[in-house]
Design an enzyme around this catalytic site. Structure first.
Site, PDB file in Angstrom:
ATOM      1  CG  ASN A  91      -2.385   0.402   0.761  1.00 31.95           C
ATOM      2  OD1 ASN A  91      -2.576   1.553   0.382  1.00 31.95           O
ATOM      3  ND2 ASN A  91      -3.336  -0.511   0.804  1.00 31.95           N
ATOM      4  NE  ARG A  92      -1.999   4.811  -3.406  1.00 34.02           N
ATOM      5  CZ  ARG A  92      -2.894   3.840  -3.667  1.00 34.02           C
ATOM      6  NH1 ARG A  92      -3.549   3.241  -2.685  1.00 34.02           N
ATOM      7  NH2 ARG A  92      -3.139   3.469  -4.903  1.00 34.02           N
ATOM      8  CG  HIS A 191      -2.221  -6.508  -5.275  1.00 35.07           C
ATOM      9  ND1 HIS A 191      -2.904  -6.326  -6.456  1.00 35.07           N
ATOM     10  CD2 HIS A 191      -2.244  -5.317  -4.642  1.00 35.07           C
ATOM     11  CE1 HIS A 191      -3.308  -5.057  -6.523  1.00 35.07           C
ATOM     12  NE2 HIS A 191      -2.925  -4.426  -5.430  1.00 35.07           N
ATOM     13  CG  ASP A 270      -8.507   1.898  -4.117  1.00 31.32           C
ATOM     14  OD1 ASP A 270      -8.038   1.001  -3.385  1.00 31.32           O
ATOM     15  OD2 ASP A 270      -7.853   2.444  -5.029  1.00 31.32           O
ATOM     16  CD  GLU A 343      -3.940  -4.517  -1.697  1.00 30.93           C
ATOM     17  OE1 GLU A 343      -2.918  -4.142  -1.096  1.00 30.93           O
ATOM     18  OE2 GLU A 343      -4.575  -3.761  -2.460  1.00 30.93           O
TER      19      GLU A 343
END
Ligand SMILES: *[C@@H]1O[C@H](CO)[C@@H](O)[C@H](O)[C@H]1NC(C)=O
Ligand SMILES: *[C@@H]1O[C@H](CO)[C@@H](O)[C@H](O)[C@H]1NC(C)=O
Ligand SMILES: *[C@@H]1O[C@H](CO)[C@@H](O)[C@H](O)[C@H]1NC(C)=O
Ligand SMILES: *[C@@H]1O[C@H](CO)[C@@H](O)[C@H](O)[C@H]1NC(C)=O
Ligand SMILES: *[C@@H]1O[C@H](CO)[C@@H](O)[C@H](O)[C@H]1NC(C)=O
Ligand SMILES: *[C@@H]1O[C@H](CO)[C@@H](O)[C@H](O)[C@H]1NC(C)=O
Ligand SMILES: *[C@@H]1O[C@H](CO)[C@@H](O)[C@H](O)[C@H]1NC(C)=O
Ligand SMILES: *[C@@H]1O[C@H](CO)[C@@H](O)[C@H](O)[C@H]1NC(C)=O
Length: 382
Positions: A91-92, A191, A270, A343
């Site tokens: 992820n971010r 993923h 999302d 995920e």
């Protein structure tokens, strides 16, 4: 000194062991009654997963490509992350920046014009060539030694991912990672892009989804970076997140067509759903499903159990009819909302939010226990 020498020797030995020169695009299959799956070492990636539908016909329920070489091309072009392990930090990470102790680290900002890091940087675990270290009829293990400093992360990390199938039809994923020499973030995930209808319909919108423990989501801004806020999916005064209330089963379109909590100009899902469960549920055998999904077309139901504290779900709003559907799924192209990525992972960007109390689950040193992620997916059909 003695320890340092020993540690160095250990790492060198491991590096030799796991750099065996296997073909990264070779297919490895495993099977049990009513289920089979195929993988490639490139990204330790799931490429096919067959289970039976309500008419007892086998259906491939994951997205991917027929030709393994396509995955390498995909990484260089659309970079969909079809089916791999993502890491070292899934992820971010906001601004590609985090701090451990007194040191601020900067890792490659490979998304949104350099504003954040996605899935571990420019060359994440999805694009690495893992070594196949075990394979028999029902199980395969891939191993990766990620050297210290790679993609800017401190410390070497050794990871084994084992995929197993069993009967009644179940896929189990188990990822075990150890930090070998210094404190580093570790948050891996699978993923997998799912379509339980195996593309009999162009979208998953009519399917039914249930997330019994997903009472909250992690708030994100216009580029999907974490803001630090947490919102209830059930409280009217936080009404923007209400369509994401799947605490009772409902059809996916009821969220996807109305929710705009997925970045600028986006309608769909999302989001990182927090799994607010009773503490006993972290024991593998005692765990209750955290996600249940039934396809309107094939009647296939999937039940997911995991030890992770969150689920990132993505309803494929970025697909636009340009990526081909596998021949095993009838061909054609992947349309908008044609899939759901699931995920299982920890609270996203938790390394930048110590106030959440998630640090012990995300930062690991040589004296920490290993990071362990398990998830099991049970299939039935009616
Ligand atoms: C998995 O099952 C499908 C459907 O029966 C079959 O076409 C495929 O060959 C099988 N794959 C493997 C590797 O056994
Ligand atoms: C990437 O997407 C483009 C269309 O946007 C498509 O033409 C191309 O085939 C895709 N690449 C791969 C490897 O599928
Ligand atoms: C279509 O989707 C692909 C893959 O996600 C992307 O690379 C491409 O830019 C998109 N094309 C358009 C016209 O939006
Ligand atoms: C963002 O990253 C840049 C470049 O790595 C760094 O110089 C800057 O300090 C970071 N900003 C914040 C707010 O962390
Ligand atoms: C992994 O293997 C693929 C296929 O052989 C190759 O194209 C790619 O460059 C390799 N990736 C890395 C990071 O070595
Ligand atoms: C396959 O390997 C796994 C992992 O080592 C082991 O648990 C399992 O018993 C083996 N299965 C068979 C059929 O040999
Ligand atoms: C959803 O189901 C309805 C009723 O069966 C059908 O008319 C519609 O085409 C389906 N929509 C999708 C996106 O599959
Ligand atoms: C959320 O879903 C639950 C279960 O369906 C329902 O009881 C509750 O009213 C919903 N809350 C809101 C605010 O929609």
């Amino acid at each position: 000194m003695r320890f340092a020498t020993t540690a160095f020797g250990l790492i060198t030995t491991l590096a030799t062991l796991v750099s065996a020169d296997n073909d990264a695009l070779q297919k490895y299959s495993i099977y049990a009654y009513g289920i089979n799956a195929t993988f490639i070492p490139y990204g330790a990636r799931l490429t096919n997963l067959y289970v039976h539908d309500k008419n007892n016909s086998p259906r491939d329920v994951v997205l991917g490509y027929n030709d393994p070489a396509q995955y390498v091309k995909d990484t260089a072009t659309n970079h969909t992350y079809f089916g791999p392990i993502v890491g070292r930090y899934a992820n971010r990470i906001r601004n590609g920046t985090f701090t451990i102790g007194d040191t601020e680290y900067h890792v490659p900002t490979n998304e949104h014009d350099g504003q954040n890091t996605l899935h571990g940087g420019t060359v994440g675990y999805d694009a690495r060539n893992w070594t196949t270290t075990q394979h028999n009829t029902s199980s395969v293990t891939f191993t990766l030694l990620d050297p210290s400093g790679n993609q800017g992360f401190p410390g070497a990390v050794l990871t084994h991912v084992t995929y197993t199938v069993s009967s009644p039809p179940r896929l189990t994923t188990r990822i075990v990672s150890v930090s070998l020499d210094s404190y580093t973030p570790i948050m891996l995930s699978t993923h997998i892009y799912w379509n339980l209808g195996a593309f009999q319909s162009a979208t998953i919108l009519n399917d039914t989804l249930h997330l019994p423990y997903a009472d909250r989501i992690i708030d994100i801004d216009s580029i999907l970076d974490v803001t630090g806020g947490l919102s209830s999916v059930k409280l009217p005064w936080q009404s923007p997140s209400l369509p994401l209330n799947f605490t009772s089963p409902k059809q996916i379109y009821e969220a996807v067509l109305y929710s705009q909590q997925c970045g600028a100009g986006c309608t769909g899902i999302d989001n990182a759903f927090i799994l607010d469960r009773p503490p006993y549920s972290s024991a593998e055998d005692a765990s209750a499903p955290v996600l249940e999904w039934t396809s309107a077309d094939t009647g296939i139901t999937m039940k997911l159990r995991t030890n992770q504290q969150s689920l990132q779900l993505y309803s494929c709003g970025g697909q636009n009819g340009t990526i081909p559907v596998k021949a095993s799924q009838g061909g054609g192209y992947v349309e908008k909302y044609g899939c759901l990525v699931i995920e299982p992972q920890q609270w996203i960007d938790g390394i930048n939010h110590p106030e959440w109390g998630q640090t012990d689950r995300q930062i690991f040193g040589p004296d920490s226990p290993p990071q362990v992620l398990w998830a099991s997916y049970d299939f039935s059909a009616q």
